[in-house]
Enzyme design. Structure first.
Site, PDB file in Angstrom:
ATOM      1  N   ASP A 176       0.727 -62.865 -17.811  1.00 18.15           N
ATOM      2  CA  ASP A 176       0.708 -61.448 -18.209  1.00 18.15           C
ATOM      3  C   ASP A 176       1.663 -61.079 -19.349  1.00 18.15           C
ATOM      4  O   ASP A 176       2.359 -60.054 -19.281  1.00 18.15           O
ATOM      5  CB  ASP A 176       1.002 -60.560 -16.998  1.00 18.15           C
ATOM      6  CG  ASP A 176       0.011 -60.761 -15.869  1.00 18.15           C
ATOM      7  OD1 ASP A 176      -0.990 -61.471 -16.058  1.00 18.15           O
ATOM      8  OD2 ASP A 176       0.250 -60.207 -14.775  1.00 18.15           O
ATOM      9  N   ASP A 184      -3.500 -59.207 -16.611  1.00 13.58           N
ATOM     10  CA  ASP A 184      -3.953 -58.106 -15.773  1.00 13.58           C
ATOM     11  C   ASP A 184      -5.134 -57.510 -16.537  1.00 13.58           C
ATOM     12  O   ASP A 184      -5.031 -57.265 -17.747  1.00 13.58           O
ATOM     13  CB  ASP A 184      -2.854 -57.041 -15.635  1.00 13.58           C
ATOM     14  CG  ASP A 184      -2.077 -57.136 -14.340  1.00 13.58           C
ATOM     15  OD1 ASP A 184      -2.302 -58.075 -13.564  1.00 13.58           O
ATOM     16  OD2 ASP A 184      -1.238 -56.254 -14.122  1.00 13.58           O
ATOM     17  N   HIS A 231      -7.400 -54.705 -15.414  1.00 12.18           N
ATOM     18  CA  HIS A 231      -7.771 -53.730 -14.395  1.00 12.18           C
ATOM     19  C   HIS A 231      -8.937 -52.837 -14.816  1.00 12.18           C
ATOM     20  O   HIS A 231      -9.042 -52.465 -15.988  1.00 12.18           O
ATOM     21  CB  HIS A 231      -6.582 -52.822 -14.077  1.00 12.18           C
ATOM     22  CG  HIS A 231      -5.404 -53.523 -13.485  1.00 12.18           C
ATOM     23  ND1 HIS A 231      -5.504 -54.432 -12.463  1.00 12.18           N
ATOM     24  CD2 HIS A 231      -4.064 -53.427 -13.770  1.00 12.18           C
ATOM     25  CE1 HIS A 231      -4.302 -54.875 -12.138  1.00 12.18           C
ATOM     26  NE2 HIS A 231      -3.417 -54.282 -12.923  1.00 12.18           N
ATOM     27  N   SER A 285      -3.930 -49.686  -7.814  1.00  3.23           N
ATOM     28  CA  SER A 285      -2.473 -49.773  -7.973  1.00  3.23           C
ATOM     29  C   SER A 285      -1.919 -48.626  -8.816  1.00  3.23           C
ATOM     30  O   SER A 285      -0.707 -48.435  -8.886  1.00  3.23           O
ATOM     31  CB  SER A 285      -2.078 -51.105  -8.619  1.00  3.23           C
ATOM     32  OG  SER A 285      -2.431 -51.135 -10.001  1.00  3.23           O
ATOM     33  N   HIS A 312      -2.002 -49.062 -16.388  1.00  2.44           N
ATOM     34  CA  HIS A 312      -1.583 -50.142 -17.291  1.00  2.44           C
ATOM     35  C   HIS A 312      -2.657 -51.219 -17.337  1.00  2.44           C
ATOM     36  O   HIS A 312      -3.443 -51.362 -16.407  1.00  2.44           O
ATOM     37  CB  HIS A 312      -0.251 -50.748 -16.832  1.00  2.44           C
ATOM     38  CG  HIS A 312      -0.363 -51.463 -15.520  1.00  2.44           C
ATOM     39  ND1 HIS A 312      -0.375 -50.787 -14.316  1.00  2.44           N
ATOM     40  CD2 HIS A 312      -0.507 -52.777 -15.214  1.00  2.44           C
ATOM     41  CE1 HIS A 312      -0.505 -51.658 -13.328  1.00  2.44           C
ATOM     42  NE2 HIS A 312      -0.594 -52.885 -13.840  1.00  2.44           N
ATOM     43  N   LYS A 372      -7.233 -61.329 -14.200  1.00  3.35           N
ATOM     44  CA  LYS A 372      -6.966 -61.096 -12.781  1.00  3.35           C
ATOM     45  C   LYS A 372      -6.800 -59.599 -12.540  1.00  3.35           C
ATOM     46  O   LYS A 372      -6.760 -58.823 -13.496  1.00  3.35           O
ATOM     47  CB  LYS A 372      -5.720 -61.864 -12.333  1.00  3.35           C
ATOM     48  CG  LYS A 372      -4.438 -61.425 -13.020  1.00  3.35           C
ATOM     49  CD  LYS A 372      -3.281 -62.290 -12.589  1.00  3.35           C
ATOM     50  CE  LYS A 372      -1.948 -61.765 -13.059  1.00  3.35           C
ATOM     51  NZ  LYS A 372      -1.593 -60.423 -12.623  1.00  3.35           N
ATOM     52  N   GLU A 392      -4.199 -55.745  -5.365  1.00  2.00           N
ATOM     53  CA  GLU A 392      -3.159 -55.739  -6.403  1.00  2.00           C
ATOM     54  C   GLU A 392      -3.449 -56.752  -7.503  1.00  2.00           C
ATOM     55  O   GLU A 392      -3.294 -56.465  -8.672  1.00  2.00           O
ATOM     56  CB  GLU A 392      -1.783 -56.003  -5.789  1.00  2.00           C
ATOM     57  CG  GLU A 392      -1.274 -54.879  -4.919  1.00  2.00           C
ATOM     58  CD  GLU A 392      -0.846 -53.652  -5.693  1.00  2.00           C
ATOM     59  OE1 GLU A 392      -0.738 -53.690  -6.934  1.00  2.00           O
ATOM     60  OE2 GLU A 392      -0.596 -52.631  -5.043  1.00  2.00           O
ATOM     61  N   ALA A 442       5.804 -60.049 -14.739  1.00  2.00           N
ATOM     62  CA  ALA A 442       7.225 -59.826 -14.500  1.00  2.00           C
ATOM     63  C   ALA A 442       7.668 -60.768 -13.377  1.00  2.00           C
ATOM     64  O   ALA A 442       6.931 -61.004 -12.430  1.00  2.00           O
ATOM     65  CB  ALA A 442       7.498 -58.381 -14.108  1.00  2.00           C
ATOM     66  N   CYS A 470       4.274 -60.527 -10.643  1.00  2.00           N
ATOM     67  CA  CYS A 470       3.182 -61.462 -10.925  1.00  2.00           C
ATOM     68  C   CYS A 470       3.651 -62.903 -11.138  1.00  2.00           C
ATOM     69  O   CYS A 470       2.955 -63.840 -10.732  1.00  2.00           O
ATOM     70  CB  CYS A 470       2.372 -60.971 -12.112  1.00  2.00           C
ATOM     71  SG  CYS A 470       1.552 -59.383 -11.754  1.00  2.00           S
TER      72      CYS A 470
END
Length: 170
Positions: A3, A41, A43, A49, A60, A84, A91, A119, A123
């Site tokens: 990420d 990520d 999303h 989330s 985000h 992902k 999550e 982070a 993750c």
């Protein structure tokens, strides 16, 4: 490479403090690595989330937006990108959750996974723990990750948890 995206770097929607300071180390380590996988990520716009949906985080890394793209200063060759966090109600912290990452690593004969990115306390930790649980050797490169630190000390607690699980943290 977990990420390393615009939204997790300074100026992003969910900026990790000093998140961009890992870029030199990430690039250097990736050059030394024969097979490089980056997770993102990715999303949906209504991901569970997000605070507006009752979750923990601001909006985000919404798929196909500039914030969800990998940071432009990543200079390393990336062989595969794994998206992902696509399921609305999960999550998706780990790069192994609902993805083909494990199969990809096994098909390539990978025995040890080196983990960097953002982070550390979410993750990166989840991906490293999942890799270990799947039976891979795991090394987290501390210089190439930063933590959100929602609570002061989350970074050090994440390192302790990783080490206690058998993950090597360098």
């Amino acid at each position: 490479m977990v990420d390393v995206q615009n939204d997790f770097c300074p100026g992003g929607a969910l900026a990790v403090p000093d998140g961009d300071e890992i870029l030199d180390a990430v690039n250097r380590l990736a050059i030394e690595t024969p097979f490089v996988i980056a997770t993102r990520d990715w999303h949906p716009p209504d991901h569970g989330s997000f605070a507006e949906r009752g979750g923990t985080w601001p909006v985000h890394c919404v798929r196909d937006t500039p914030g969800a793209q990998l940071h432009p200063d990543l200079e390393a060759r990336i062989d595969v990108i794994i998206d992902k966090g696509q399921a609305r109600e999960r999550e998706g912290y780990s790069g192994f959750e609902d993805t083909a990452l494990e199969r990809l690593l096994r098909d390539r004969g990978v025995e040890t996974v080196h983990v960097v990115g953002l982070a550390l306390d979410y993750c990166v930790k989840a991906t490293a723990l999942a890799a270990h649980e799947a039976g891979f050797g795991v090394v987290v490169h501390r210089e190439a990750t930063r933590a959100v630190n929602v609570e002061p000390g989350d970074d050090e607690r994440a390192v302790q948890e990783l080490r206690a699980a058998g993950v090597e943290v360098r």
